[in-house]
Structure formats: C-alpha cells, structure tokens
Scaffold this motif. Structure first.
Motif, PDB file in Angstrom:
ATOM      1  N   MET A 171     -49.193 -26.982 -29.575  1.00  0.00           N
ATOM      2  CA  MET A 171     -50.227 -25.998 -29.303  1.00  0.00           C
ATOM      3  C   MET A 171     -49.992 -25.210 -28.032  1.00  0.00           C
ATOM      4  SD  MET A 171     -52.606 -28.351 -31.248  1.00  0.00           S
ATOM      5  CE  MET A 171     -52.861 -29.444 -29.926  1.00  0.00           C
ATOM      6  N   ARG A 172     -49.086 -25.649 -27.170  1.00  0.00           N
ATOM      7  CA  ARG A 172     -48.837 -24.926 -25.927  1.00  0.00           C
ATOM      8  C   ARG A 172     -47.343 -24.842 -25.697  1.00  0.00           C
ATOM      9  NH1 ARG A 172     -50.925 -27.223 -20.419  1.00  0.00           N
ATOM     10  NH2 ARG A 172     -48.988 -26.625 -19.444  1.00  0.00           N
ATOM     11  N   GLU A 173     -46.811 -23.629 -25.773  1.00  0.00           N
ATOM     12  CA  GLU A 173     -45.377 -23.444 -25.636  1.00  0.00           C
ATOM     13  C   GLU A 173     -44.958 -23.254 -24.186  1.00  0.00           C
ATOM     14  OE1 GLU A 173     -44.538 -20.102 -28.060  1.00  0.00           O
ATOM     15  OE2 GLU A 173     -44.854 -21.172 -29.960  1.00  0.00           O
ATOM     16  N   ARG A 174     -45.893 -22.925 -23.321  1.00  0.00           N
ATOM     17  CA  ARG A 174     -45.562 -22.654 -21.921  1.00  0.00           C
ATOM     18  C   ARG A 174     -45.813 -23.870 -21.054  1.00  0.00           C
ATOM     19  NH1 ARG A 174     -48.049 -16.565 -20.945  1.00  0.00           N
ATOM     20  NH2 ARG A 174     -46.847 -15.513 -22.574  1.00  0.00           N
ATOM     21  N   SER A 206     -57.829 -25.761  -1.274  1.00  0.00           N
ATOM     22  CA  SER A 206     -57.129 -27.013  -0.964  1.00  0.00           C
ATOM     23  C   SER A 206     -56.417 -27.530  -2.208  1.00  0.00           C
ATOM     24  CB  SER A 206     -58.117 -28.067  -0.462  1.00  0.00           C
ATOM     25  OG  SER A 206     -58.728 -27.652   0.732  1.00  0.00           O
ATOM     26  N   VAL A 207     -55.132 -27.862  -2.064  1.00  0.00           N
ATOM     27  CA  VAL A 207     -54.332 -28.367  -3.182  1.00  0.00           C
ATOM     28  C   VAL A 207     -53.610 -29.638  -2.733  1.00  0.00           C
ATOM     29  CG1 VAL A 207     -53.987 -26.058  -4.140  1.00  0.00           C
ATOM     30  CG2 VAL A 207     -52.290 -26.990  -2.576  1.00  0.00           C
ATOM     31  N   TYR A 208     -53.093 -30.376  -3.697  1.00  0.00           N
ATOM     32  CA  TYR A 208     -52.285 -31.559  -3.406  1.00  0.00           C
ATOM     33  C   TYR A 208     -51.046 -31.543  -4.293  1.00  0.00           C
ATOM     34  CZ  TYR A 208     -55.077 -33.219  -7.412  1.00  0.00           C
ATOM     35  OH  TYR A 208     -55.703 -33.326  -8.619  1.00  0.00           O
ATOM     36  N   ALA A 209     -50.036 -32.289  -3.909  1.00  0.00           N
ATOM     37  CA  ALA A 209     -48.791 -32.345  -4.669  1.00  0.00           C
ATOM     38  C   ALA A 209     -49.064 -32.928  -6.052  1.00  0.00           C
ATOM     39  CB  ALA A 209     -47.760 -33.191  -3.927  1.00  0.00           C
ATOM     40  N   GLY A 210     -48.603 -32.221  -7.100  1.00  0.00           N
ATOM     41  CA  GLY A 210     -48.857 -32.653  -8.471  1.00  0.00           C
ATOM     42  C   GLY A 210     -50.025 -31.962  -9.131  1.00  0.00           C
ATOM     43  N   MET A 211     -50.746 -31.128  -8.387  1.00  0.00           N
ATOM     44  CA  MET A 211     -51.864 -30.370  -8.951  1.00  0.00           C
ATOM     45  C   MET A 211     -51.330 -29.132  -9.666  1.00  0.00           C
ATOM     46  SD  MET A 211     -55.120 -28.853  -6.848  1.00  0.00           S
ATOM     47  CE  MET A 211     -56.045 -27.439  -7.435  1.00  0.00           C
ATOM     48  N   VAL A 212     -51.870 -28.847 -10.850  1.00  0.00           N
ATOM     49  CA  VAL A 212     -51.461 -27.675 -11.628  1.00  0.00           C
ATOM     50  C   VAL A 212     -52.197 -26.450 -11.086  1.00  0.00           C
ATOM     51  CG1 VAL A 212     -51.426 -26.612 -13.911  1.00  0.00           C
ATOM     52  CG2 VAL A 212     -50.960 -29.051 -13.677  1.00  0.00           C
ATOM     53  N   VAL A 213     -51.438 -25.458 -10.613  1.00  0.00           N
ATOM     54  CA  VAL A 213     -52.046 -24.272 -10.006  1.00  0.00           C
ATOM     55  C   VAL A 213     -51.862 -23.022 -10.865  1.00  0.00           C
ATOM     56  CG1 VAL A 213     -51.805 -25.161  -7.669  1.00  0.00           C
ATOM     57  CG2 VAL A 213     -49.943 -23.823  -8.662  1.00  0.00           C
ATOM     58  N   GLY A 214     -51.187 -23.153 -12.011  1.00  0.00           N
ATOM     59  CA  GLY A 214     -50.981 -21.989 -12.858  1.00  0.00           C
ATOM     60  C   GLY A 214     -50.212 -22.343 -14.112  1.00  0.00           C
ATOM     61  N   GLU A 215     -50.007 -21.325 -14.959  1.00  0.00           N
ATOM     62  CA  GLU A 215     -49.262 -21.483 -16.205  1.00  0.00           C
ATOM     63  C   GLU A 215     -47.934 -20.761 -16.083  1.00  0.00           C
ATOM     64  OE1 GLU A 215     -50.187 -21.119 -20.952  1.00  0.00           O
ATOM     65  OE2 GLU A 215     -50.744 -19.426 -19.698  1.00  0.00           O
ATOM     66  N   ASN A 216     -46.851 -21.472 -16.348  1.00  0.00           N
ATOM     67  CA  ASN A 216     -45.526 -20.885 -16.302  1.00  0.00           C
ATOM     68  C   ASN A 216     -45.369 -19.866 -17.424  1.00  0.00           C
ATOM     69  OD1 ASN A 216     -42.855 -20.369 -15.766  1.00  0.00           O
ATOM     70  ND2 ASN A 216     -42.091 -22.347 -16.445  1.00  0.00           N
ATOM     71  N   SER A 217     -44.620 -18.799 -17.173  1.00  0.00           N
ATOM     72  CA  SER A 217     -44.398 -17.792 -18.206  1.00  0.00           C
ATOM     73  C   SER A 217     -43.379 -18.247 -19.240  1.00  0.00           C
ATOM     74  CB  SER A 217     -43.930 -16.482 -17.565  1.00  0.00           C
ATOM     75  OG  SER A 217     -42.743 -16.693 -16.814  1.00  0.00           O
ATOM     76  N   ARG A 218     -42.715 -19.378 -18.981  1.00  0.00           N
ATOM     77  CA  ARG A 218     -41.718 -19.916 -19.906  1.00  0.00           C
ATOM     78  C   ARG A 218     -42.012 -21.384 -20.184  1.00  0.00           C
ATOM     79  NH1 ARG A 218     -36.036 -17.502 -17.393  1.00  0.00           N
ATOM     80  NH2 ARG A 218     -36.641 -15.276 -17.455  1.00  0.00           N
ATOM     81  N   ASP A 219     -41.182 -21.961 -21.045  1.00  0.00           N
ATOM     82  CA  ASP A 219     -41.311 -23.378 -21.348  1.00  0.00           C
ATOM     83  C   ASP A 219     -40.829 -24.207 -20.155  1.00  0.00           C
ATOM     84  OD1 ASP A 219     -41.721 -25.719 -22.670  1.00  0.00           O
ATOM     85  OD2 ASP A 219     -39.843 -25.659 -23.794  1.00  0.00           O
ATOM     86  N   GLY A 220     -41.433 -25.368 -19.952  1.00  0.00           N
ATOM     87  CA  GLY A 220     -41.029 -26.251 -18.861  1.00  0.00           C
ATOM     88  C   GLY A 220     -41.882 -26.061 -17.620  1.00  0.00           C
ATOM     89  N   ASP A 221     -42.001 -27.121 -16.835  1.00  0.00           N
ATOM     90  CA  ASP A 221     -42.795 -27.099 -15.607  1.00  0.00           C
ATOM     91  C   ASP A 221     -41.943 -26.679 -14.413  1.00  0.00           C
ATOM     92  OD1 ASP A 221     -44.881 -28.041 -17.135  1.00  0.00           O
ATOM     93  OD2 ASP A 221     -44.537 -30.137 -16.606  1.00  0.00           O
TER      94      ASP A 221
END
Length: 293
Positions: A171-174, A206-221
């Motif tokens: 369901m999610r390619e990005r 405020s953010v921490y390491a490992g927090m998702v801050v956006g959606e990549n325009s391609r596959d993979g993190d």
C-alpha cells in the motif's frame, strides 16, 4: 486490530498525565463495559485492541488522547481466519462515484491495492465504479481518495465475506525521511531535507533520532538532519538565500498517521502531539534487523 502499549520514545512520559501500562490497561478494560463491539487482549505489557474498522479504533484512540493518556499504537491489521488449512481474509464491496476525469486515476490506484473491478457505468459526467477489494487494501485509503478526486468523489463499502488471502499487496511504495539526531528542527536543515520529499514538520519542532519527519520521494528510508544550523561567518554574497523557499509541511493528524505508517513504524499518541516513529529508533538496529529478515 491494533497493538498499543507504553510510549517508549525519548519523549515518553513528558506530555501525558497517564502513561504507565497499568493505567492504560485499566482504561481499556473500563471501555469494554460500555463498548460491546470492542475486544481487548493483554499480551504482556502490550494490548491488542480489536474493533469494527479504522474509524471505530480511531475514535477510541482520540478519546484516550483527550483524556490525558499517552501511548503508542501500531498499524491496523485485519483479522484473519483459518478455513481448511487456508488463510482467509475479509473482502469488501467498494462503490465509488467520481467525476469522469478522475476515474482513470481511481481505477489505477484501486487496482494497485488488489481491487477487482466488477462494474463500471458512466453517465452525465459521473462514473460509478464497483470493486471487490481486500479490507487490507482499504487501510489508509480515505486520505488518498480525497487527494486523487480533489474532494469531489464519494465511496461506500459493504462487507462481502472472507476469501483466500491475496499476496503482493503493497500500500505504500515510498519510504520515510528519518531524523538523524535529536534536537530542534531548523529552517536551514528543513530546506535541504525537503529536496528529498514531503516534510511532516516545520521549524522549531523537537525531534529525536528515529522519528519520521517526512515521506521520501522514492522507495527506501533516508536519514536526514533537520536540526542542522547554518555556520555563522563574516562572508556575505549578493542574493544569498533569496531563492530559497520552504514548502508548507503536510501536517499528519491521527487518522492520517494510522493509515500512513508501515509495519516497522508506530504512531506516538500524546495529548499534545501526534508523532510517527520507527519501531527501532537506532539506525544500526534497523540495519541489523533488515539483514536478518
């Protein structure tokens, strides 16, 4: 069903009034007294909460959040059955009415979610579509449907029964944009990160390491440093920074976040914030787990 538990992020226990496993357990069991469609199973320090769809569970989570509870939830999972040694999953009849110009995009999108077209009828500028689709394919579909049809489409679903489980449903390619280090997001760091995809946060968050801050325009993190600040120097150039433009971030509410996350991600729910995070916050742990799997 969703799996909920104590918030284990670095911000755990800082924003909610009730944040322990015992308090969450007592509140969920108390909810069973008034909600006959709810089922709660205790699995150690986690709770498997089953209900009648995304909306039912989403209302429960939002109610707990407003009461001051702080916890984390997983991606919704459909309830499977075993019949004659075969894994069966629920299917639904999906009825869609959209303007003709959006019919092609809807057919392509639903087909990617393993929806099988049963009927199509075009009349007076509107197109009526009928699909048979796995319930798994409808998780998080509402938000995509509104975007694809510019808010002009209408869809309804009706339970069609259990059928053999389909494979290859993605369901999610990005991928996701993941914060590289803890800190406070800066405009300078966000400007470079937005080149990678769509951001979910703005400056001074405020953010921490490992927090998702956006959606990549391609596959993979991809890991991005949204806390990076500009080095101060005495050098100046004409037009420096004039062409830079920060795009409006896509703010994720509870319903959007629950439908968006993948199996290796969680939604951190607090009275003040809705955050998306990786199950494994450490980058080395994620790489090790990926190699093993």
């Amino acid at each position: 069903s969703i799996t909920s538990g104590v918030n284990t992020s670095p911000f755990g226990g800082k924003e909610g009034q009730w944040s322990t496993s015992r308090q969450l357990r007592e509140r969920l069991l108390r909810e069973l007294e008034t909600d006959v469609a709810l089922k709660v199973e205790v699995d150690g320090d986690q709770f498997i909460v089953s209900g009648r769809g995304e909306l039912h569970l989403g209302i429960l989570i939002e109610r707990l959040r407003r009461e001051g509870y702080e916890f984390q939830v997983s991606r919704p999972q459909v309830i499977l059955k075993e019949v004659d040694n075969k894994t069966m999953e629920p299917f639904e009849d999906l009825y869609i009415d959209v303007p003709e110009q959006y019919a092609g995009a809807i057919i392509e999108n639903v087909s990617g979610r393993k929806g099988e077209m049963k009927n199509m009828n075009a009349e007076s500028g509107m197109t009526a579509l009928h699909f048979l689709i796995p319930t798994r394919g409808l998780i998080g579909y509402h938000n995509q449907f509104m975007i694809l049809t510019k808010g002009l489409g209408v869809f309804n679903t009706l339970f069609a029964g259990y059928k053999p489980m389909v494979s290859g449903l993605n369901m999610r390619e990005r991928g996701s944009l993941i914060a590289f280090e803890p800190g406070v997001s800066s405009l300078y760091g966000l400007l470079s990160a937005q080149e990678r995809g769509q951001l979910f946060i703005g400056p001074t968050i405020s953010v921490y390491a490992g927090m998702v801050v956006g959606e990549n325009s391609r596959d993979g993190d991809i890991e991005v440093n949204v806390c990076r600040t500009k080095q101060l120097s005495n050098m100046r150039s004409k037009g420096d920074g004039v062409s830079e433009h920060f795009d409006t971030p896509r703010i994720m509410d509870l319903e959007d976040a629950i439908g968006y996350i993948k199996d290796d991600e969680l939604v951190e729910v607090t009275p003040q914030n809705i955050r998306i995070r990786k199950r494994l916050l450490d980058a080395n742990d994620r790489k090790r787990h990926q190699r093993q799997s």
